[in-house]
Design a protein around this motif. Structure first.
Motif, PDB file in Angstrom:
ATOM      1  N   ASP A  24       0.819  -1.207   0.000  1.00  0.00           N
ATOM      2  CA  ASP A  24       0.000   0.000   0.000  1.00  0.00           C
ATOM      3  C   ASP A  24       0.859   1.266   0.000  1.00  0.00           C
TER       4      ASP A  24
ATOM      5  N   GLU B 295       0.027   5.885  -2.839  1.00  0.00           N
ATOM      6  CA  GLU B 295      -0.034   7.310  -2.516  1.00  0.00           C
ATOM      7  C   GLU B 295       1.349   7.945  -2.555  1.00  0.00           C
TER       8      GLU B 295
ATOM      9  N   GLN C 111       2.176   8.825  -6.020  1.00  0.00           N
ATOM     10  CA  GLN C 111       1.431  10.000  -6.470  1.00  0.00           C
ATOM     11  C   GLN C 111       2.003  11.284  -5.882  1.00  0.00           C
ATOM     12  N   LEU C 112       2.428  11.214  -4.625  1.00  0.00           N
ATOM     13  CA  LEU C 112       2.954  12.414  -3.973  1.00  0.00           C
ATOM     14  C   LEU C 112       4.314  12.819  -4.522  1.00  0.00           C
TER      15      LEU C 112
ATOM     16  N   TYR D 276       9.276   7.683  -4.173  1.00  0.00           N
ATOM     17  CA  TYR D 276       8.829   6.305  -4.397  1.00  0.00           C
ATOM     18  C   TYR D 276       9.977   5.443  -4.907  1.00  0.00           C
TER      19      TYR D 276
ATOM     20  N   ARG E  15      -6.822   2.296   5.709  1.00  0.00           N
ATOM     21  CA  ARG E  15      -7.011   3.726   5.464  1.00  0.00           C
ATOM     22  C   ARG E  15      -7.086   4.530   6.754  1.00  0.00           C
TER      23      ARG E  15
END
Length: 453
Positions: free
Chosen positions: A190, A193, A196-197, A202, A306
């Motif tokens: 997971d 995100e 994406q950030l 990453y 989440r």
């Protein structure tokens, strides 16, 4: 009729998944000459376990499908008897490694391996509670179709059950040790995100599981294919390849093993993602035949991940995975170097060789992991928000995590030494402790033999 174990370990509500996996068990029993033992290992809270028990009771009876639902109390009783009968030097420590008080992906699957042996099953087929089957024209696509067609057969015979063969003919006499596929859908880890950030963060983060001496290009290639499974392409038609399976092409939510799981266990590390992937590497490095098919399972994220607590817990498991790679990268290198020498004259994996590699790696200097922690701190802080808050937790826990990573590999060596004795004890267990009372199986050993018919 051969017995096989289709297992679903869980610590979360998954009544729908239980029903779906029962559908796969029924498919297997209808289409193959097998007796399927559907084994639900339940570590969820009491209300959830009761809901699972009700879901199992509501399942329609199917010839040659037997249901087993064991909570942790039942599992502990079984393990205690097995450990006592095996007579290891450190029984209490081994019992803790088999059923720790924290989540362990490897330990829960090890329990399935031992219980399957007690049930007389010759293979273990694992599914996960946070996954579901693909559909083709509204019909579930079950991986067990390829697993039962090839698993345990000499590769030369299995070649008639696959679409394509890419295996050295000299290996035709070796049995197929693993049949597996991957997943489609969300990343298995997971961290979408993070990508994406900040794609650069990453890249830095994911590359931490590579050997430190790899080139930048090798690390980029690793990151590009990590945790993505089979992508998003839906199932359209079957394809199965007989080969020495690349570990990067399969996932533990969609896997089956023959024989190898009785010789070497999985790492019992706690709170560590990927702790259940060791046998995939072992099958590959020992040059054991496998089948790679395309009946991929759908991966999805549960709501718990989440939450703030779920986020922090998951990131900690990811950190522990990166720290474990100091040791496992060294072990994988030794296994790759040994290759077929990992096998005895009967083409069976030599556990003593694996335990030796594990102990060698446990003596490695921690400096590399200290560097990993610094890089992790930098990555998390640069993302800000809850990632920066997690970096504060990580800084405080750093020394403990370094020690745990080393102890985990030492524990794995200990368990590997004892695994043969534990398997032999499981095979002869046969008492009430083997099948202690649970909601769906209310009596002693005969309950695990209770058919759903």
């Amino acid at each position: 009729m051969r017995r096989v174990c289709l297992t679903l370990p869980t610590d979360r509500a998954c009544a729908a998944t239980i029903a779906a996996v029962h559908g796969e068990a029924a498919y297997a029993a209808r289409n193959f000459e097998v007796e399927v033992h559907l084994l639900v290992l339940d570590s969820a809270d009491r209300p959830t376990r009761e809901a699972h028990a009700a879901a199992l009771r509501a399942l329609p009876p199917v010839p040659n499908v037997l249901l087993h639902h064991l909570d942790e109390a039942a599992q502990r009783e079984f393990l205690r008897e097995v450990v006592e009968q095996a007579g290891p030097a450190e029984p209490d420590r081994l019992l803790d490694l088999m059923l720790p008080d924290r989540a362990s992906y490897g330990a829960c699957t090890n329990r399935a391996f031992l219980i399957a042996k007690a049930l007389g099953c010759e293979s273990v087929h694992r599914r996960d509670s946070d996954s579901r089957y693909q559909l083709l024209d509204g019909v579930p696509v079950y991986p067990v179709r390829h697993e039962l067609a090839s698993l345990g057969r000499p590769a030369g015979e299995a070649s008639g059950q696959v679409t394509e063969t890419a295996l050295d003919p000299a290996l035709a006499h070796r049995p197929v040790a693993m049949v597996a596929a991957s997943f489609v859908g969300e990343l298995s880890v997971d961290i979408g995100e993070v990508q994406q950030l900040d794609p650069e963060v990453y890249q830095d983060l994911v590359s931490l599981w590579a050997p430190v001496d790899w080139s930048a290009e090798q690390k980029r290639e690793l990151v590009a294919e990590s945790f993505r499974g089979a992508g998003t392409e839906p199932f359209r038609r079957d394809h199965a390849l007989l080969t020495v399976v690349d570990p990067m092409r399969v996932d533990m939510c969609n896997i089956s093993f023959h024989q190898v799981q009785e010789l070497v266990p999985l790492p019992p590390a706690t709170e560590t993602i990927g702790s259940d992937y060791f046998l995939i590497h072992l099958v590959h490095d020992a040059v054991l035949p496998g089948v790679l098919h395309n009946r991929h399972i759908v991966n999805y994220y549960t709501a718990e991940r989440r939450t703030d607590a779920g986020f922090a817990a998951y990131q900690l498991r990811l950190v522990k995975f990166f720290l474990s790679m100091l040791y496992f990268n060294a072990v994988y290198a030794r296994m790759a170097e040994a290759g077929p020498a990992l096998l005895d004259a009967g083409d069976r994996v030599r556990p003593e060789a694996i335990a030796g590699f594990l102990r060698e790696s446990a003596a490695l200097d921690r400096a590399e992991n200290e560097w990993r922690l610094r890089r992790l701190d930098h990555c998390y802080r640069s993302l800000g928000g809850r990632y920066a808050a997690f970096a504060d937790q990580l800084a405080a826990a750093g020394p403990r995590l370094l020690a745990e990573a080393q102890r985990d590999i030492e524990d794995f060596a200990l368990l590997t030494d004892a695994w043969g004795a534990l398997m032999r004890a499981a095979a002869t267990a046969g008492t009430a402790a083997t099948t202690a009372a649970t909601a769906t199986t209310p009596g002693p050993r005969r309950q695990l033999e209770r058919s759903s018919t």
